[in-house]
Design a protein around this motif. Structure first.
Motif, PDB file in Angstrom:
ATOM      1  N   SER A 171      23.953  48.230 -34.398  1.00  0.00           N
ATOM      2  CA  SER A 171      23.283  49.506 -34.200  1.00  0.00           C
ATOM      3  C   SER A 171      22.533  49.894 -35.462  1.00  0.00           C
ATOM      4  CB  SER A 171      24.278  50.605 -33.846  1.00  0.00           C
ATOM      5  OG  SER A 171      23.642  51.871 -33.815  1.00  0.00           O
ATOM      6  N   ALA A 172      21.262  50.266 -35.304  1.00  0.00           N
ATOM      7  CA  ALA A 172      20.449  50.740 -36.416  1.00  0.00           C
ATOM      8  C   ALA A 172      20.496  52.252 -36.577  1.00  0.00           C
ATOM      9  CB  ALA A 172      19.003  50.287 -36.236  1.00  0.00           C
ATOM     10  N   THR A 173      21.306  52.937 -35.780  1.00  0.00           N
ATOM     11  CA  THR A 173      21.345  54.391 -35.780  1.00  0.00           C
ATOM     12  C   THR A 173      21.931  54.959 -37.060  1.00  0.00           C
ATOM     13  OG1 THR A 173      21.558  54.397 -33.371  1.00  0.00           O
ATOM     14  CG2 THR A 173      22.176  56.415 -34.525  1.00  0.00           C
ATOM     15  N   GLY A 174      22.887  54.259 -37.645  1.00  0.00           N
ATOM     16  CA  GLY A 174      23.555  54.731 -38.841  1.00  0.00           C
ATOM     17  C   GLY A 174      25.053  54.816 -38.635  1.00  0.00           C
ATOM     18  N   TRP A 193      30.085  57.809 -33.760  1.00  0.00           N
ATOM     19  CA  TRP A 193      29.443  57.278 -32.573  1.00  0.00           C
ATOM     20  C   TRP A 193      29.475  55.764 -32.492  1.00  0.00           C
ATOM     21  CZ3 TRP A 193      27.030  60.367 -36.234  1.00  0.00           C
ATOM     22  CH2 TRP A 193      26.246  59.689 -37.180  1.00  0.00           C
ATOM     23  N   VAL A 194      29.796  55.071 -33.571  1.00  0.00           N
ATOM     24  CA  VAL A 194      29.882  53.610 -33.517  1.00  0.00           C
ATOM     25  C   VAL A 194      31.106  53.144 -32.737  1.00  0.00           C
ATOM     26  CG1 VAL A 194      28.638  53.383 -35.687  1.00  0.00           C
ATOM     27  CG2 VAL A 194      31.141  53.365 -35.698  1.00  0.00           C
ATOM     28  N   GLN A 195      31.951  54.044 -32.313  1.00  0.00           N
ATOM     29  CA  GLN A 195      33.099  53.724 -31.472  1.00  0.00           C
ATOM     30  C   GLN A 195      32.757  53.734 -29.983  1.00  0.00           C
ATOM     31  OE1 GLN A 195      36.943  55.531 -33.231  1.00  0.00           O
ATOM     32  NE2 GLN A 195      35.302  56.783 -34.120  1.00  0.00           N
ATOM     33  N   GLU A 196      31.491  53.943 -29.654  1.00  0.00           N
ATOM     34  CA  GLU A 196      31.032  53.984 -28.273  1.00  0.00           C
ATOM     35  C   GLU A 196      30.002  52.881 -28.047  1.00  0.00           C
ATOM     36  OE1 GLU A 196      31.671  55.590 -25.338  1.00  0.00           O
ATOM     37  OE2 GLU A 196      30.129  54.152 -24.701  1.00  0.00           O
ATOM     38  N   PHE A 197      30.255  51.999 -27.083  1.00  0.00           N
ATOM     39  CA  PHE A 197      29.398  50.828 -26.893  1.00  0.00           C
ATOM     40  C   PHE A 197      27.977  51.199 -26.490  1.00  0.00           C
ATOM     41  CE2 PHE A 197      28.755  50.369 -22.343  1.00  0.00           C
ATOM     42  CZ  PHE A 197      29.800  51.074 -21.783  1.00  0.00           C
ATOM     43  N   ARG A 198      27.796  52.350 -25.855  1.00  0.00           N
ATOM     44  CA  ARG A 198      26.466  52.749 -25.402  1.00  0.00           C
ATOM     45  C   ARG A 198      25.522  53.054 -26.553  1.00  0.00           C
ATOM     46  NH1 ARG A 198      30.242  54.697 -21.930  1.00  0.00           N
ATOM     47  NH2 ARG A 198      29.920  54.262 -19.705  1.00  0.00           N
ATOM     48  N   ASN A 199      26.028  53.194 -27.752  1.00  0.00           N
ATOM     49  CA  ASN A 199      25.207  53.497 -28.908  1.00  0.00           C
ATOM     50  C   ASN A 199      24.769  52.253 -29.675  1.00  0.00           C
ATOM     51  OD1 ASN A 199      25.326  56.311 -28.473  1.00  0.00           O
ATOM     52  ND2 ASN A 199      27.330  56.405 -29.469  1.00  0.00           N
TER      53      ASN A 199
END
Length: 126
Positions: free
Chosen positions: A99-102, A106-112
């Motif tokens: 994930s490039a979001t940071g 939220w990294v505990q949710e696969f949809r991200n």
């Protein structure tokens, strides 16, 4: 084009260990969060662990704390999941994701996560 390739899965007896590897290519990953997720037949995909490329900070699911360790080798663009004291309920296809979001909860949710590997099967026999 960012690509992830998992390896290291296989068949192991309960109580044994495996180390999964995720080789990343096609981009610069210093700002990425990397995650491991797993999915067993008939179940939803669930979070296992995540790590920040830059800081090394981690999250781990309660079900694997004390048994699994996530780590990374920045020079090799590779993320690892060391799995010890394996249980039959750990049997699943394990996926690496980026994930490039940071970095954040939220990294505990696969949809991200936007980039996924093909998965590697881990089977733990009793």
């Amino acid at each position: 084009q960012v690509q992830l390739v998992e390896s290291g899965g296989g068949l192991v007896q309960a109580g044994g260990s495996l180390r999964l590897s995720c080789a990343a290519s096609g981009g610069t990953f210093s700002s990425y969060a990397m995650g491991w997720f797993r999915q067993a037949p008939g179940k939803e995909r669930e979070f296992v662990a995540a790590i920040s490329w830059s800081s090394g900070n981690t999250y781990r699911a309660d079900s694997v704390k004390g048994r699994f360790t996530i780590s990374r080798d920045n020079a090799k663009n590779t993320v690892y999941l060391q799995m010890n004291s394996l249980k039959p309920e750990d049997t699943a296809v394990y996926y690496c994701a980026a994930s490039a979001t940071g970095w954040g909860p939220w990294v505990q949710e696969f949809r991200n996560f936007e980039v996924w590997g093909q998965g590697t099967l881990v089977t733990v026999s009793s």
